[in-house]
Enzyme design. Structure first.
Site, PDB file in Angstrom:
ATOM      1  N   GLU A   1     -48.575  -5.552   5.348  1.00 11.06           N
ATOM      2  CA  GLU A   1     -47.318  -6.121   4.294  1.00 11.06           C
ATOM      3  C   GLU A   1     -45.968  -6.592   5.187  1.00 11.06           C
ATOM      4  O   GLU A   1     -45.613  -5.921   6.049  1.00 11.06           O
ATOM      5  CB  GLU A   1     -46.964  -4.613   3.971  1.00 11.06           C
ATOM      6  CG  GLU A   1     -45.849  -5.005   2.790  1.00 11.06           C
ATOM      7  CD  GLU A   1     -45.027  -3.770   2.367  1.00 11.06           C
ATOM      8  OE1 GLU A   1     -45.633  -2.548   2.316  1.00 11.06           O
ATOM      9  OE2 GLU A   1     -43.837  -3.940   2.246  1.00 11.06           O
TER      10      GLU A   1
ATOM     11  N   ARG B   1     -33.590   2.879   7.283  1.00 12.71           N
ATOM     12  CA  ARG B   1     -34.501   3.694   6.757  1.00 12.71           C
ATOM     13  C   ARG B   1     -35.112   4.713   7.777  1.00 12.71           C
ATOM     14  O   ARG B   1     -35.126   4.367   8.785  1.00 12.71           O
ATOM     15  CB  ARG B   1     -35.689   2.702   6.317  1.00 12.71           C
ATOM     16  CG  ARG B   1     -35.635   1.919   5.151  1.00 12.71           C
ATOM     17  CD  ARG B   1     -36.758   1.538   4.683  1.00 12.71           C
ATOM     18  NE  ARG B   1     -36.270   0.050   3.599  1.00 12.71           N
ATOM     19  CZ  ARG B   1     -37.194  -0.350   3.039  1.00 12.71           C
ATOM     20  NH1 ARG B   1     -38.443   0.113   2.767  1.00 12.71           N
ATOM     21  NH2 ARG B   1     -36.863  -1.432   2.212  1.00 12.71           N
TER      22      ARG B   1
ATOM     23  N   SER C   1     -42.953  -7.357  -0.595  1.00 15.10           N
ATOM     24  CA  SER C   1     -43.162  -6.551  -1.797  1.00 15.10           C
ATOM     25  C   SER C   1     -42.300  -6.977  -3.025  1.00 15.10           C
ATOM     26  O   SER C   1     -41.256  -7.190  -3.045  1.00 15.10           O
ATOM     27  CB  SER C   1     -42.905  -5.181  -1.505  1.00 15.10           C
ATOM     28  OG  SER C   1     -43.260  -4.117  -2.348  1.00 15.10           O
TER      29      SER C   1
ATOM     30  N   ARG D   1     -40.020  -7.735  11.457  1.00 19.63           N
ATOM     31  CA  ARG D   1     -41.254  -7.484  11.053  1.00 19.63           C
ATOM     32  C   ARG D   1     -42.069  -9.034  10.827  1.00 19.63           C
ATOM     33  O   ARG D   1     -43.124  -9.039  11.259  1.00 19.63           O
ATOM     34  CB  ARG D   1     -41.488  -6.655   9.908  1.00 19.63           C
ATOM     35  CG  ARG D   1     -43.200  -6.502   9.725  1.00 19.63           C
ATOM     36  CD  ARG D   1     -43.437  -5.709   8.497  1.00 19.63           C
ATOM     37  NE  ARG D   1     -43.336  -4.266   8.486  1.00 19.63           N
ATOM     38  CZ  ARG D   1     -43.522  -3.267   7.622  1.00 19.63           C
ATOM     39  NH1 ARG D   1     -44.010  -3.648   6.650  1.00 19.63           N
ATOM     40  NH2 ARG D   1     -43.181  -2.061   8.100  1.00 19.63           N
TER      41      ARG D   1
ATOM     42  N   ARG E   1     -42.348  -1.058  12.568  1.00 21.31           N
ATOM     43  CA  ARG E   1     -41.595   0.021  11.767  1.00 21.31           C
ATOM     44  C   ARG E   1     -40.226   0.562  12.434  1.00 21.31           C
ATOM     45  O   ARG E   1     -40.703   1.517  13.671  1.00 21.31           O
ATOM     46  CB  ARG E   1     -42.697   0.851  11.356  1.00 21.31           C
ATOM     47  CG  ARG E   1     -42.149   2.225  10.321  1.00 21.31           C
ATOM     48  CD  ARG E   1     -43.211   3.007  10.098  1.00 21.31           C
ATOM     49  NE  ARG E   1     -44.591   2.641   9.706  1.00 21.31           N
ATOM     50  CZ  ARG E   1     -44.818   1.928   8.266  1.00 21.31           C
ATOM     51  NH1 ARG E   1     -43.723   2.060   7.562  1.00 21.31           N
ATOM     52  NH2 ARG E   1     -45.875   1.652   7.996  1.00 21.31           N
TER      53      ARG E   1
HETATM   54  N1  LIG Z   1     -38.965   0.378   8.481  1.00 22.83           N
HETATM   55  C1  LIG Z   1     -39.219  -0.865   8.188  1.00 22.83           C
HETATM   56  N2  LIG Z   1     -39.177  -1.662   9.554  1.00 22.83           N
HETATM   57  C2  LIG Z   1     -39.377  -3.082   9.578  1.00 22.83           C
HETATM   58  N3  LIG Z   1     -39.524  -3.730   8.383  1.00 22.83           N
HETATM   59  C3  LIG Z   1     -39.351  -3.230   7.032  1.00 22.83           C
HETATM   60  C4  LIG Z   1     -39.261  -1.539   7.105  1.00 22.83           C
HETATM   61  N4  LIG Z   1     -39.377  -1.219   5.903  1.00 22.83           N
HETATM   62  C5  LIG Z   1     -39.573  -2.154   5.199  1.00 22.83           C
HETATM   63  N5  LIG Z   1     -39.634  -3.408   5.769  1.00 22.83           N
HETATM   64  C6  LIG Z   1     -39.781  -4.761   5.597  1.00 22.83           C
HETATM   65  O1  LIG Z   1     -39.189  -4.848   4.384  1.00 22.83           O
HETATM   66  C7  LIG Z   1     -39.986  -5.441   3.383  1.00 22.83           C
HETATM   67  C8  LIG Z   1     -39.514  -4.665   1.941  1.00 22.83           C
HETATM   68  O2  LIG Z   1     -39.539  -3.361   1.912  1.00 22.83           O
HETATM   69  S1  LIG Z   1     -40.100  -2.564   0.660  1.00 22.83           S
HETATM   70  O3  LIG Z   1     -39.743  -1.505   0.718  1.00 22.83           O
HETATM   71  O4  LIG Z   1     -41.488  -2.882   0.687  1.00 22.83           O
HETATM   72  N6  LIG Z   1     -39.452  -3.448  -0.434  1.00 22.83           N
HETATM   73  C9  LIG Z   1     -38.150  -3.604  -0.748  1.00 22.83           C
HETATM   74  O5  LIG Z   1     -37.634  -3.308  -0.026  1.00 22.83           O
HETATM   75  C10 LIG Z   1     -37.844  -4.238  -2.036  1.00 22.83           C
HETATM   76  N7  LIG Z   1     -36.307  -4.365  -2.356  1.00 22.83           N
HETATM   77  C11 LIG Z   1     -38.630  -5.863  -1.857  1.00 22.83           C
HETATM   78  O6  LIG Z   1     -37.656  -6.376  -0.737  1.00 22.83           O
HETATM   79  C12 LIG Z   1     -41.323  -4.923   3.763  1.00 22.83           C
HETATM   80  O7  LIG Z   1     -42.369  -5.466   3.165  1.00 22.83           O
HETATM   81  C13 LIG Z   1     -41.353  -5.008   5.012  1.00 22.83           C
HETATM   82  O8  LIG Z   1     -41.607  -6.520   5.643  1.00 22.83           O
END
Ligand SMILES: Nc1ncnc2c1ncn2[C@@H]1O[C@H](COS(=O)(=O)NC(=O)[C@@H](N)CO)[C@@H](O)[C@H]1O
Length: 425
Positions: free
Chosen positions: A351, A262, A354, A392, A277
């Protein structure tokens, strides 16, 4: 994407959904464009029908040796062909324009979803475990990781730039243990384990909802028409594009592992310490495709949530569940619960999971359908939830289980995946 017929007959419902989701799409403009398409479509169809009629009349005139009539009919035909030649490209362009606007139409949130402008208006509704306190000076996750040589951020940043990390030693083994633990638990619940591609074509991102709006969060593989997924959800949705399933096959239950990438655009300066993050992480994803029935979706929504709760409880981490408000849930969701684990060093819940249900918003975009018991073809409903996302989850895990002597207790549930090891350090 919503059914265009639904938007036409319920403009106010769609406008209200856009309003509460901070979605600026002009629904009236979409409907005006839709009217233009309908009118033009009718003109082109009538011209085509007239053309067919004319060719029959021309043949008839030829049979009757009526040269004068035949000549004038042929002239009419030429005139018609001109009209079609001029209107058809315009019609195609307007149809494309309308499709691109349809991709921006938000889903309708369930009435149970709190209306709010942003995450500050999310509503916590369930707590499990007491927020952890210590009778010794506790460390935060980054200090703990450095103390036990579990991370190397400097060298990662050298290699990959900001928001990168190397997990070392027991942290690397702990992440793999968590992934295996989650995959095992979900497989026992009848979810089919998948290890999916982290590179996918644009239709998978359009289908899942990351394109066109969230494109700035996605890394592109240059000149390859490929993009890096931010969640296995994208690859799984893309896998089933354009398929028609049998209702007996549903629900399809997947637990998909993938590295996730991401850009985290717009988060400059936020959560820069440690591994909260980052640009690349690993996630085990719960994904369901079920029949197009609201009650069925609600059932699986609750199931996906409780699966994740079971995993977190096994890790002995205090958490709460929040009902995500309209302004924070994103375009595609009908309903969304986040799970937030207690982070002792921050003195707050954050969080880690999700959970969402989307009815047929994704399935319509990816054209994933099924034949129901009456043989009627419908779009499936899709749902997803995090099972485990690492590193995370290591943050609450390491902090919560640190002992007075500095060591970190490994929860019982994970020990079988770490050769029975009981502590880090
Ligand atoms: N940039 C990031 N760095 C670390 N962990 C992350 C990051 N983005 C998301 N996550 C982890 O991934 C989980 C799910 O990301 S989300 O965008 O909220 N939701 C999804 O991707 C859905 N597909 C459910 O998993 C988050 O709750 C967090 O625990």
């Amino acid at each position: 994407m919503l059914d265009l017929a639904f938007i036409r007959s319920n403009p106010d419902i769609v406008k209200e959904a856009a309003r509460v989701k901070n979605n600026s799409l002009d629904i009236d403009a979409l409907l005006a464009l839709d009217q233009q398409v309908i009118t033009l479509q009718k003109e082109v169809e009538e011209a085509r029908a007239r053309q067919n009629q004319l060719s029959k009349q021309i043949q008839q005139a030829a049979k009757e040796k009526n040269t004068e009539l035949r000549t004038s009919l042929i002239a009419d035909g030429k005139q018609l062909a001109e009209t079609i030649k001029e209107k058809e490209p315009l019609l195609n362009r307007l149809v494309d324009e309308r499709y691109n606007l349809l991709l921006l139409v938000p889903n309708i949130p369930d009435p149970s979803v709190p209306v709010g402008k942003d995450e500050s208006e999310n509503v916590p509704f369930k707590y499990w475990g007491e927020p952890t306190t210590f009778d010794f000076p506790a460390l935060d996750h980054y200090d703990l990781m450095q103390k036990w040589n579990l991370v190397d951020i400097e060298r990662a940043v050298k290699v990959a730039g900001s928001r990168s990390y190397v997990l070392k030693g027991d942290a690397a083994r702990l992440e793999l243990a968590l992934i295996n633990f989650a995959m095992d638990k979900m497989a026992k619940k009848g979810f089919t384990p998948l290890i999916v591609p982290s590179m996918a074509r644009d239709f998978a991102f359009i289908g899942n909802g990351q394109f066109p709006k969230g494109r700035d969060q996605v890394y592109e593989v240059k000149d390859q028409e490929l993009f890096l997924v931010g969640t296995a959800e994208v690859s799984i949705t893309g896998m089933y594009k354009d398929e028609i399933l049998k209702y007996e096959e549903l629900p399809l239950k997947f637990v998909g592992y993938s590295p996730c990438f991401r850009q985290e655009a717009g988060t400059y300066g936020k959560d820069t310490r440690g591994v909260f993050r980052i640009h690349q992480f690993n996630k085990v994803e719960q994904y369901i495709m079920c029949q197009a029935d609201h009650q069925e979706s609600l059932y699986w929504f609750e199931q996906l949530l409780s699966n994740a709760e079971e995993l977190i409880q096994a890790l002995e981490l205090p958490y709460r569940v929040i009902n995500v408000c309209t302004g924070d849930m994103g375009d595609g969701k009908v309903g969304m619960y986040d799970i937030e684990c207690w982070i002792p060093s921050e003195g707050r819940y954050r969080e880690t999971h999700s959970c969402s249900y989307l009815h047929d918003w994704q399935a319509r975009r990816a054209n994933i359908r099924y034949r129901d018991e009456d043989g009627k073809v419908k779009f499936v409903h899709t749902l997803n939830n995090t099972a485990i996302a690492s590193p995370r989850i290591l943050i609450p895990l390491l902090e919560t289980h640190q002992q007075a002597d500095g060591r970190i207790r490994i929860p019982e549930a994970l020990r079988p995946y770490l050769g029975g090891q009981e502590y880090i350090g």
